[in-house]
Design a protein around this motif. Sequence first.
Motif, PDB file in Angstrom:
ATOM      1  N   LEU A 197      -0.834  -4.979 -15.244  1.00  0.00           N
ATOM      2  CA  LEU A 197      -0.871  -6.124 -14.326  1.00  0.00           C
ATOM      3  C   LEU A 197      -0.070  -5.865 -13.057  1.00  0.00           C
ATOM      4  N   GLY A 198       1.184  -5.453 -13.206  1.00  0.00           N
ATOM      5  CA  GLY A 198       2.004  -5.198 -12.021  1.00  0.00           C
ATOM      6  C   GLY A 198       1.416  -4.095 -11.157  1.00  0.00           C
ATOM      7  N   MET A 209      -3.259  -4.167  -2.798  1.00  0.00           N
ATOM      8  CA  MET A 209      -2.876  -4.568  -1.444  1.00  0.00           C
ATOM      9  C   MET A 209      -2.208  -3.461  -0.643  1.00  0.00           C
ATOM     10  N   LEU A 210      -2.123  -2.259  -1.189  1.00  0.00           N
ATOM     11  CA  LEU A 210      -1.480  -1.171  -0.448  1.00  0.00           C
ATOM     12  C   LEU A 210      -2.233  -0.831   0.831  1.00  0.00           C
ATOM     13  N   GLY A 211      -3.557  -0.703   0.735  1.00  0.00           N
ATOM     14  CA  GLY A 211      -4.355  -0.354   1.907  1.00  0.00           C
ATOM     15  C   GLY A 211      -4.219  -1.377   3.032  1.00  0.00           C
ATOM     16  N   ALA A 228      -8.399  -9.473  -7.202  1.00  0.00           N
ATOM     17  CA  ALA A 228      -8.689 -10.807  -6.693  1.00  0.00           C
ATOM     18  C   ALA A 228      -7.413 -11.639  -6.534  1.00  0.00           C
ATOM     19  N   VAL A 229      -6.548 -11.593  -7.540  1.00  0.00           N
ATOM     20  CA  VAL A 229      -5.310 -12.392  -7.491  1.00  0.00           C
ATOM     21  C   VAL A 229      -4.369 -11.882  -6.413  1.00  0.00           C
ATOM     22  N   ALA A 283      -1.235 -12.351  -1.443  1.00  0.00           N
ATOM     23  CA  ALA A 283      -0.859 -11.802  -0.142  1.00  0.00           C
ATOM     24  C   ALA A 283      -1.300 -12.714   0.990  1.00  0.00           C
ATOM     25  N   GLY A 284      -2.470 -13.332   0.842  1.00  0.00           N
ATOM     26  CA  GLY A 284      -2.969 -14.210   1.894  1.00  0.00           C
ATOM     27  C   GLY A 284      -2.151 -15.476   2.042  1.00  0.00           C
ATOM     28  N   ARG A 285      -1.688 -16.035   0.940  1.00  0.00           N
ATOM     29  CA  ARG A 285      -0.979 -17.314   0.986  1.00  0.00           C
ATOM     30  C   ARG A 285       0.538 -17.152   1.078  1.00  0.00           C
TER      31      ARG A 285
END
Length: 435
Positions: free
Chosen positions: A245-246, A253-255, A379-380, A385-387
């Motif tokens: 999970l981690g 989100m690294l890219g 997806a999560v 990252a967006g919020r």
Amino acid sequence: MADAVLMSRGRGPVAEAVATGAPLAAVLAAVGGLYVAQSVVTGVTLVGLPAILRESGLPLQRIGLVYLALLPWVLKGLWAGAVERCRLPPAGRPRTPRIVALGTLISALSLAAAAVIGPAAFGPLLACLLVAALATATVDIACDGFAVETLSAHNRGWGNAAQVGGAYLGLSIGGALFLVLTAEAGWTVAALVTAALILGLGLPFLLLVPRLGADAHRAHRPGLAAALRNPRIRTGLLLVPVFGLGLRLGQSMLGPFLIDAGLSLKAVGLINGLGGAGVGLLGTLVGGAAVRRLGSAASVRIAIAAQGLTLVVFALAATWGLQAPELLGALALLAAATAAFGFVALYAELMAYASPAQAGIDFTLFQCADALIALLGGAVSGVLAGRLGYPACFALAACASLAAAFAAPYLIRRAAAECAEERTTGRGPIVGALP
């Protein structure tokens, strides 16, 4: 000691034949070739094709449909029982070579059909690639079953290094090399060359494995229900999300983080492509050596600690707004090497949980769980990252790894206790689970 007890189980007729007849290098080359071939198909579909379609002007919404090719890898547990029952008949030699030969041929023919169809006919092209993905996922069931029952406990780390390293190499071939061939010689030539390459990569397995099979009478009928009754399989299905999970939350989100931190698209492509493949292969070799020397359980703990520290560093870099391309690129490569090391360690541990009586089903369930975690994690992490921003996303991923540092050793000890109890009582959920 726990993993040594567990991993001593996976010896059967095929394993003995390998130990006395076939060199380890030949077995690793055979299974490694199949793993590379499977990932070549995935690389063409998920890395090479989207770039080609976008260059042709296809809308992003339609390009996103190519990710449907992941579905066979998520759902292959549904037909793993049928494949394993075909592979291990009640009496006679294993049918692994037949399944591998048929699946490899279907994959190659699907890519050859895609070469004729071309990228302009999106619907038929996607159908060809879905058939190729279905065939390669099915071959993977048979190949994993063969690897689990063949490789001794001492050599499973190298087997998993071949698996994970083959995946990195195949993705690079299917992404980078396929794009270069398409640019230089056109779509048709690139697709036909890739189809021929898949056939060639399957040859070592088809030349070696038929000589290793032995006639046997099998009391157990492989099935999904038997797998789910096995307490070690249930423990493994908990270990997969605990471990992953981690890693998946941070990896997804690294890219985007590197782009927003100021790295160019070309730089990120080189990091994720050639650089990621190189350090990934290095990570698999180190992981194989670690499993061989320290055991899979200790290697899993090391991998969790390493990935947790890496995520903490990324959380700090995002918090401080670090704008140092060289340093961020180096951190991204470190993350790739850590992930490769971790996958080798995890899969070596999980191999020990699979019963030799139906290894293809058991190990497939673990891979399906991993694919599902990868999809959900991606997806999560996008929502987080967006919020909340990158710092919160990486920090939460690091916290998940911290929790895994406590939960994973408990699950590994529990699996060891389950195996020890089965060996002591002589009773287990699956006939033939123990030698």
